[in-house]
Scaffold this motif. Structure first.
Motif, mmCIF file in Angstrom:
data_model
loop_
_atom_site.group_PDB
_atom_site.id
_atom_site.type_symbol
_atom_site.label_atom_id
_atom_site.label_comp_id
_atom_site.label_asym_id
_atom_site.label_seq_id
_atom_site.Cartn_x
_atom_site.Cartn_y
_atom_site.Cartn_z
ATOM 1 N N VAL A 51 0.833 -1.213 0.000
ATOM 2 C CA VAL A 51 0.000 0.000 0.000
ATOM 3 C C VAL A 51 0.869 1.265 0.000
ATOM 4 C CG1 VAL A 51 -1.962 1.144 1.092
ATOM 5 C CG2 VAL A 51 -1.737 -1.342 1.241
ATOM 6 N N ASP A 52 2.027 1.225 0.704
ATOM 7 C CA ASP A 52 2.968 2.353 0.615
ATOM 8 C C ASP A 52 3.341 2.577 -0.852
ATOM 9 O OD1 ASP A 52 4.418 2.845 3.624
ATOM 10 O OD2 ASP A 52 3.568 0.857 3.327
ATOM 11 N N ARG A 53 3.663 1.463 -1.536
ATOM 12 C CA ARG A 53 4.129 1.585 -2.930
ATOM 13 C C ARG A 53 3.001 2.054 -3.844
ATOM 14 N NH1 ARG A 53 7.135 -3.704 -2.021
ATOM 15 N NH2 ARG A 53 9.239 -3.052 -1.433
ATOM 16 N N ALA A 54 1.793 1.536 -3.621
ATOM 17 C CA ALA A 54 0.658 1.930 -4.473
ATOM 18 C C ALA A 54 0.316 3.406 -4.257
ATOM 19 C CB ALA A 54 -0.547 1.047 -4.172
ATOM 20 N N SER A 55 0.388 3.853 -3.005
ATOM 21 C CA SER A 55 0.093 5.257 -2.705
ATOM 22 C C SER A 55 1.112 6.163 -3.407
ATOM 23 C CB SER A 55 0.131 5.460 -1.178
ATOM 24 O OG SER A 55 0.040 6.820 -0.850
ATOM 25 N N GLU A 56 2.396 5.782 -3.295
ATOM 26 C CA GLU A 56 3.436 6.609 -3.941
ATOM 27 C C GLU A 56 3.259 6.617 -5.459
ATOM 28 O OE1 GLU A 56 7.246 6.740 -2.146
ATOM 29 O OE2 GLU A 56 8.299 6.678 -4.070
ATOM 30 N N GLN A 57 2.931 5.463 -6.027
ATOM 31 C CA GLN A 57 2.751 5.360 -7.474
ATOM 32 C C GLN A 57 1.582 6.235 -7.943
ATOM 33 O OE1 GLN A 57 4.764 4.188 -9.562
ATOM 34 N NE2 GLN A 57 3.473 4.454 -11.377
ATOM 35 N N ARG A 58 0.509 6.226 -7.172
ATOM 36 C CA ARG A 58 -0.663 7.041 -7.514
ATOM 37 C C ARG A 58 -0.282 8.521 -7.526
ATOM 38 N NH1 ARG A 58 -4.578 7.995 -9.978
ATOM 39 N NH2 ARG A 58 -6.577 8.726 -9.213
ATOM 40 N N ILE A 59 0.478 8.943 -6.499
ATOM 41 C CA ILE A 59 0.890 10.355 -6.416
ATOM 42 C C ILE A 59 1.813 10.699 -7.586
ATOM 43 C CG2 ILE A 59 2.187 12.031 -5.028
ATOM 44 C CD1 ILE A 59 1.120 10.510 -2.524
ATOM 45 N N ARG A 60 2.718 9.779 -7.914
ATOM 46 C CA ARG A 60 3.656 10.027 -9.026
ATOM 47 C C ARG A 60 2.885 10.216 -10.337
ATOM 48 N NH1 ARG A 60 8.966 9.604 -9.014
ATOM 49 N NH2 ARG A 60 9.046 8.461 -7.056
ATOM 50 N N GLU A 61 1.905 9.357 -10.570
ATOM 51 C CA GLU A 61 1.128 9.461 -11.823
ATOM 52 C C GLU A 61 0.338 10.770 -11.868
ATOM 53 O OE1 GLU A 61 0.477 4.639 -12.115
ATOM 54 O OE2 GLU A 61 -1.213 5.914 -11.565
ATOM 55 N N LEU A 62 -0.275 11.119 -10.754
ATOM 56 C CA LEU A 62 -1.074 12.356 -10.732
ATOM 57 C C LEU A 62 -0.189 13.589 -10.933
ATOM 58 C CD1 LEU A 62 -3.484 11.500 -7.776
ATOM 59 C CD2 LEU A 62 -4.164 11.943 -10.156
ATOM 60 N N LEU A 63 0.962 13.611 -10.250
ATOM 61 C CA LEU A 63 1.849 14.773 -10.402
ATOM 62 C C LEU A 63 2.394 14.862 -11.824
ATOM 63 C CD1 LEU A 63 3.834 14.823 -7.018
ATOM 64 C CD2 LEU A 63 2.100 16.456 -7.798
ATOM 65 N N ALA A 64 2.691 13.702 -12.428
ATOM 66 C CA ALA A 64 3.208 13.720 -13.806
ATOM 67 C C ALA A 64 2.179 14.342 -14.746
ATOM 68 C CB ALA A 64 3.553 12.302 -14.253
ATOM 69 N N ARG A 65 0.889 14.108 -14.430
ATOM 70 C CA ARG A 65 -0.168 14.670 -15.282
ATOM 71 C C ARG A 65 -0.412 16.147 -14.957
ATOM 72 N NH1 ARG A 65 -5.588 12.568 -14.262
ATOM 73 N NH2 ARG A 65 -4.592 10.570 -13.929
ATOM 74 N N LEU A 66 -0.453 16.470 -13.665
ATOM 75 C CA LEU A 66 -0.830 17.833 -13.263
ATOM 76 C C LEU A 66 0.338 18.815 -13.304
ATOM 77 C CD1 LEU A 66 -2.996 16.803 -10.171
ATOM 78 C CD2 LEU A 66 -3.852 17.737 -12.330
ATOM 79 N N ARG A 67 1.556 18.310 -13.032
ATOM 80 C CA ARG A 67 2.728 19.182 -12.962
ATOM 81 C C ARG A 67 3.875 18.547 -13.756
ATOM 82 N NH1 ARG A 67 1.511 24.019 -10.332
ATOM 83 N NH2 ARG A 67 3.778 24.251 -10.379
ATOM 84 N N PRO A 68 3.695 18.372 -15.071
ATOM 85 C CA PRO A 68 4.698 17.662 -15.862
ATOM 86 C C PRO A 68 6.070 18.331 -15.760
ATOM 87 C CG PRO A 68 3.084 18.757 -17.285
ATOM 88 C CD PRO A 68 2.575 18.865 -15.884
ATOM 89 N N GLY A 69 7.082 17.500 -15.673
ATOM 90 C CA GLY A 69 8.454 18.015 -15.672
ATOM 91 C C GLY A 69 8.992 18.357 -14.303
ATOM 92 N N GLU A 70 8.143 18.364 -13.265
ATOM 93 C CA GLU A 70 8.643 18.695 -11.928
ATOM 94 C C GLU A 70 9.059 17.409 -11.210
ATOM 95 O OE1 GLU A 70 6.111 22.826 -11.314
ATOM 96 O OE2 GLU A 70 5.477 21.051 -10.213
ATOM 97 N N PRO A 71 10.283 17.341 -10.677
ATOM 98 C CA PRO A 71 10.739 16.105 -10.044
ATOM 99 C C PRO A 71 10.009 15.808 -8.742
ATOM 100 C CG PRO A 71 12.397 17.825 -9.822
ATOM 101 C CD PRO A 71 11.303 18.393 -10.678
ATOM 102 N N MET A 72 9.975 14.509 -8.402
ATOM 103 C CA MET A 72 9.342 14.098 -7.145
ATOM 104 C C MET A 72 10.315 13.224 -6.363
ATOM 105 S SD MET A 72 5.990 11.690 -6.606
ATOM 106 C CE MET A 72 6.290 10.287 -5.527
ATOM 107 N N LEU A 73 10.524 13.577 -5.091
ATOM 108 C CA LEU A 73 11.303 12.750 -4.173
ATOM 109 C C LEU A 73 10.298 11.992 -3.309
ATOM 110 C CD1 LEU A 73 14.117 12.078 -2.797
ATOM 111 C CD2 LEU A 73 13.514 13.863 -1.160
ATOM 112 N N GLY A 74 10.120 10.705 -3.585
ATOM 113 C CA GLY A 74 9.186 9.886 -2.814
ATOM 114 C C GLY A 74 9.960 8.859 -2.010
ATOM 115 N N GLU A 75 9.511 8.597 -0.792
ATOM 116 C CA GLU A 75 10.282 7.741 0.106
ATOM 117 C C GLU A 75 10.599 6.377 -0.509
ATOM 118 O OE1 GLU A 75 8.494 6.724 3.880
ATOM 119 O OE2 GLU A 75 10.266 5.615 4.480
ATOM 120 N N GLU A 76 9.602 5.716 -1.057
ATOM 121 C CA GLU A 76 9.833 4.322 -1.459
ATOM 122 C C GLU A 76 10.749 4.221 -2.659
ATOM 123 O OE1 GLU A 76 9.247 2.573 0.855
ATOM 124 O OE2 GLU A 76 7.680 3.656 1.909
ATOM 125 N N ALA A 77 10.594 5.085 -3.669
ATOM 126 C CA ALA A 77 11.514 5.058 -4.805
ATOM 127 C C ALA A 77 12.904 5.469 -4.338
ATOM 128 C CB ALA A 77 11.028 5.984 -5.906
#
Ligand code: IPD
Ligand code: CA
Ligand code: CA
Length: 280
Positions: A51-77
């Motif tokens: 669930v940690d990984r799924a939550s992070e993945q969901r946030i990554r996908e949403l940010l890629a769509r809403l804020r393309p090109g901005e890097p994300m530092l997520g704990e699990e990755a």
């Protein structure tokens, strides 16, 4: 170009809300650890769930769509690839980095103990400018923008004002490394007789929000990673807390975080120094 903090905040709230819904849906309630698959990270007590990984993945996908090109530092990755836990600061005044803890309080989540949160912050040059912390099981949403105050579900927040050290309620947390936990415990044990009491919620983000809300008077912990504090520290600071982030105050040790009601900030810092904070 300039940074639109309100737009960053709207995005932080939206993506944290979507992830919180996913986490809530996946929560198994009491005794959850009997039903959730876990893997370990830095020690046998440092866990990650699907669930940690799924939550992070969901946030990554949403940010890629809403804020393309901005890097994300997520704990699990970041922990899987060995990225520095302190994270890389974004470069340049117009460059945003998203800092994400997909579940802060994973051990609580694992046991079905309801104190866990999704934390999303936007940082510019290593400083948080907007952030949201959402507690999936209650739906509570803390948020802040730099200079715009801190809010809990539409209510403006202000830290507490304890009269003195002896009536100060101090929250803390412990690292996953066993030797470090023992040093942290020694510091807290020697501080305990000088404060009202101690709290340990199991979520650094919620501890910082608790300072902002006046549910505790102070919070200190050594060894937090950037994703642990990125949203919560801004929320505490915007509610009026005196804040020290890792690296700010060598007297407290190289990686101490301290958020405190200003009325007792000097006394709490002195107490922790006296109790060996620099050796933790
Ligand atoms: C942990 C929690 C805990 C704190 C640890 C953190 P995680 O984060 O915030 O309260 O004491 O230092 O690592 O692993 O649940 O995301
Ligand atoms: Ca965390
Ligand atoms: Ca986490």
């Amino acid at each position: 170009m300039g940074i639109d903090q309100q737009s960053l905040l709207a995005t932080a709230r939206h993506v944290a809300g979507e992830a919180a819904a996913l986490v809530r849906e996946a929560s198994t309630g009491p005794g959850g650890h009997r039903r959730i698959d876990v893997a370990t990270k830095s020690s046998e007590t440092d866990v990650v769930t699907s669930v940690d990984r799924a939550s992070e993945q969901r946030i990554r996908e949403l940010l890629a769509r809403l804020r393309p090109g901005e890097p994300m530092l997520g704990e699990e990755a970041a922990t899987a690839t060995g990225a520095a836990p302190c994270g890389e600061a974004s470069v340049g005044p117009d460059s945003v980095t998203w800092v994400v803890d997909p579940i802060d309080g994973t051990v609580n989540f694992l046991y079905g103990y309801p104190a866990f949160a999704v934390s999303v912050a936007a940082q510019v040059e290593g400083r948080s400018v907007a952030g949201a912390v959402i507690e999936p099981m209650t739906g509570r949403c803390w948020s802040a923008t730099r200079g715009g105050g801190a809010w809990l579900d539409g209510v403006r927040l202000r830290v507490s004002a304890p009269a003195r050290l002896g009536v100060t309620l101090l929250a803390t947390g412990f690292a996953y490394d066993a030797a470090r936990r023992q040093r942290q415990a020694r510091m807290i044990t020697s501080a305990l007789g000088n404060v009202r009491d101690i709290r340990r919620s199991g979520s650094a983000a919620l501890d910082l929000c608790a300072v902002a809300t006046g549910w505790v008077d102070a919070y200190c912990e050594h060894g937090l990673s950037r994703w642990d504090w990125a949203a919560g520290a801004l929320i505490a600071e915007e509610a009026g807390a005196t804040l020290s982030l890792p690296g700010d105050d060598p007297r407290l040790g190289a990686d101490a975080t301290l958020a405190c009601a200003p009325s007792v900030a000097d006394e709490v810092a002195e107490l922790l120094v006296h109790c060996g904070a620099a050796e933790v």
